[in-house]
Design an enzyme around this catalytic site. Sequence first.
Site, PDB file in Angstrom:
ATOM      1  N   CYS A  59       0.823  -1.216   0.000  1.00 25.35           N
ATOM      2  CA  CYS A  59       0.000   0.000   0.000  1.00 25.35           C
ATOM      3  C   CYS A  59       0.857   1.266   0.000  1.00 25.35           C
ATOM      4  O   CYS A  59       1.663   1.493   0.903  1.00 25.35           O
ATOM      5  CB  CYS A  59      -0.902  -0.023   1.240  1.00 25.35           C
ATOM      6  SG  CYS A  59      -1.769   1.540   1.489  1.00 25.35           S
ATOM      7  N   THR A 127      -8.985   0.040   6.530  1.00 26.55           N
ATOM      8  CA  THR A 127      -7.843   0.350   5.663  1.00 26.55           C
ATOM      9  C   THR A 127      -6.528   0.420   6.444  1.00 26.55           C
ATOM     10  O   THR A 127      -6.506   0.618   7.655  1.00 26.55           O
ATOM     11  CB  THR A 127      -8.066   1.708   4.958  1.00 26.55           C
ATOM     12  OG1 THR A 127      -8.298   2.700   5.947  1.00 26.55           O
ATOM     13  CG2 THR A 127      -9.230   1.659   4.002  1.00 26.55           C
ATOM     14  N   GLU A 143      -5.531   7.949   8.325  1.00 24.53           N
ATOM     15  CA  GLU A 143      -5.241   8.860   7.207  1.00 24.53           C
ATOM     16  C   GLU A 143      -3.722   9.072   7.146  1.00 24.53           C
ATOM     17  O   GLU A 143      -3.136   9.650   8.063  1.00 24.53           O
ATOM     18  CB  GLU A 143      -5.987  10.186   7.431  1.00 24.53           C
ATOM     19  CG  GLU A 143      -5.607  11.299   6.482  1.00 24.53           C
ATOM     20  CD  GLU A 143      -5.655  10.884   5.021  1.00 24.53           C
ATOM     21  OE1 GLU A 143      -6.669  10.311   4.586  1.00 24.53           O
ATOM     22  OE2 GLU A 143      -4.655  11.126   4.310  1.00 24.53           O
ATOM     23  N   TYR A 198      -4.894   5.615  -9.196  1.00 25.98           N
ATOM     24  CA  TYR A 198      -6.101   4.874  -8.791  1.00 25.98           C
ATOM     25  C   TYR A 198      -7.287   5.258  -9.661  1.00 25.98           C
ATOM     26  O   TYR A 198      -8.084   4.415 -10.064  1.00 25.98           O
ATOM     27  CB  TYR A 198      -6.438   5.139  -7.316  1.00 25.98           C
ATOM     28  CG  TYR A 198      -5.546   4.370  -6.373  1.00 25.98           C
ATOM     29  CD1 TYR A 198      -5.897   3.094  -5.948  1.00 25.98           C
ATOM     30  CD2 TYR A 198      -4.347   4.913  -5.920  1.00 25.98           C
ATOM     31  CE1 TYR A 198      -5.081   2.376  -5.100  1.00 25.98           C
ATOM     32  CE2 TYR A 198      -3.518   4.201  -5.068  1.00 25.98           C
ATOM     33  CZ  TYR A 198      -3.892   2.938  -4.660  1.00 25.98           C
ATOM     34  OH  TYR A 198      -3.082   2.216  -3.822  1.00 25.98           O
TER      35      TYR A 198
HETATM   36  N1  LIG Z   1      -6.848   7.860   2.814  1.00 24.19           N
HETATM   37  C1  LIG Z   1      -6.216   6.713   3.163  1.00 24.19           C
HETATM   38  C2  LIG Z   1      -6.305   5.641   2.064  1.00 24.19           C
HETATM   39  C3  LIG Z   1      -5.804   4.308   2.537  1.00 24.19           C
HETATM   40  C4  LIG Z   1      -6.203   3.179   1.590  1.00 24.19           C
HETATM   41  O1  LIG Z   1      -6.981   3.359   0.644  1.00 24.19           O
HETATM   42  N2  LIG Z   1      -5.629   1.998   1.840  1.00 24.19           N
HETATM   43  C5  LIG Z   1      -5.992   0.826   1.046  1.00 24.19           C
HETATM   44  C6  LIG Z   1      -4.748   0.053   0.648  1.00 24.19           C
HETATM   45  S1  LIG Z   1      -3.722   0.883  -0.503  1.00 24.19           S
HETATM   46  C7  LIG Z   1      -6.805  -0.137   1.887  1.00 24.19           C
HETATM   47  O2  LIG Z   1      -6.450  -0.426   3.010  1.00 24.19           O
HETATM   48  N3  LIG Z   1      -7.894  -0.662   1.334  1.00 24.19           N
HETATM   49  C8  LIG Z   1      -8.692  -1.648   2.000  1.00 24.19           C
HETATM   50  C9  LIG Z   1     -10.141  -1.587   1.601  1.00 24.19           C
HETATM   51  O3  LIG Z   1     -10.504  -0.670   0.895  1.00 24.19           O
HETATM   52  O4  LIG Z   1     -10.887  -2.452   2.016  1.00 24.19           O
HETATM   53  C10 LIG Z   1      -4.784   7.073   3.480  1.00 24.19           C
HETATM   54  O5  LIG Z   1      -4.155   7.830   2.727  1.00 24.19           O
HETATM   55  O6  LIG Z   1      -4.307   6.638   4.514  1.00 24.19           O
END
Ligand SMILES: N[C@@H](CCC(=O)N[C@@H](CS)C(=O)NCC(=O)O)C(=O)O
Length: 345
Positions: A59, A127, A143, A198
């Site tokens: 990630c 996330t 975040e 993305y």
């Molecule tokens: N806004 C968040 C975005 C984090 C994010 O999108 N992480 C993704 C992995 S790259 C995630 O954990 N996705 C899991 C899901 O959507 O279920 C940040 O910048 O920390």
Amino acid sequence: MGAQHQNKTDALWKPGSFADADGHFRRPPPSFKNFITTDVDADFPAEVCRYVLYVHYACPWAHRALITRKLKGLDDIVEVVELDDKTPEIGWTFGGRTGPDKDPRYGFKYLKQLYEKAVPGWSGRSTVPALWDTKKETIVSNESTDIINMFYDKFDAFLPEEKREANKGETAIIPPSLKSEIATLNEWVYDGVNNGVYKTGFASTRDAYEESLFALFSSLDRLEEHLGDPAHQPYLYGKNITDADIRLFTTLIRFDAAYFTSFRCNLKMIRYEYPRLHLWLRNLYWDQSERTHGAFHSTVRFDLVSHTSGRKRARVDIPQYKEMYAYATVSKVIPKGPLPHILPL
Ligand SMILES: N[C@@H](CCC(=O)N[C@@H](CS)C(=O)NCC(=O)O)C(=O)O
């Protein structure tokens, strides 16, 4: 101030679905927005070994936090727990292939259970990165921008004098005189590049795909031009590594190896068509000096980057390639190249 979080199913984000009805990917807002401070009486005061960072190395958002933790020398101050693969239904797992086979504190098998511990009945996305408070047993923040900002200076009291941002003046990660310039650059880099890959990869219509694709490459062209100014070499703002470098690095190190193929960001490659960005990227990646503690190099796992992105579904509706994309999705064969994943300096 009480802990801040938002517990509702994200209207814009359902399992297996990445784009809105109009084909555009829109990133849902983060759910936990608390902040660690240096005030000992605050809800979340800076303390040694109190906070734990949950990550997956694929990630790019978690990667920012890993780089900053290493760069700042917070290894013994903030623990890291690594997640394994993500399942479409439940999300990130503790699988034992990368990271432990269960949560070291609670024995959980899924990150979702940690979110549920923080907020019973949690129904939003789980996330990474997520910063866990072992005392209050809740998530401080999920975040990445906020997490890196906390890491920049909130734990400085536990570091040697020379590592404290307030003592670094113009060599700080966000130098006072460049604060607004860096903020401006971060904003368009986020939209065009960090989130741009993305938006391109998850677009579900040809129009939405092309819109993001061309915006992404104009942002990369703009960055290439930015690096043409001698005041912007070897790093984005000269001799010192700043916040802007950290944020851009985690997207560009994945670009040729993952986004070019899996997210169809394939008009140009960094290694062949962007000589300045390519040099900038390699300068950071290959730096294993005392100054960076190898923060960039040691936090990159190309095996996980291409493995995880390689499984993303191809969704763009280009009739000529529909069959090929459908097959690529079913076959689950992960694209290998380009090899090597990064060239030497
Ligand atoms: N806004 C968040 C975005 C984090 C994010 O999108 N992480 C993704 C992995 S790259 C995630 O954990 N996705 C899991 C899901 O959507 O279920 C940040 O910048 O920390």
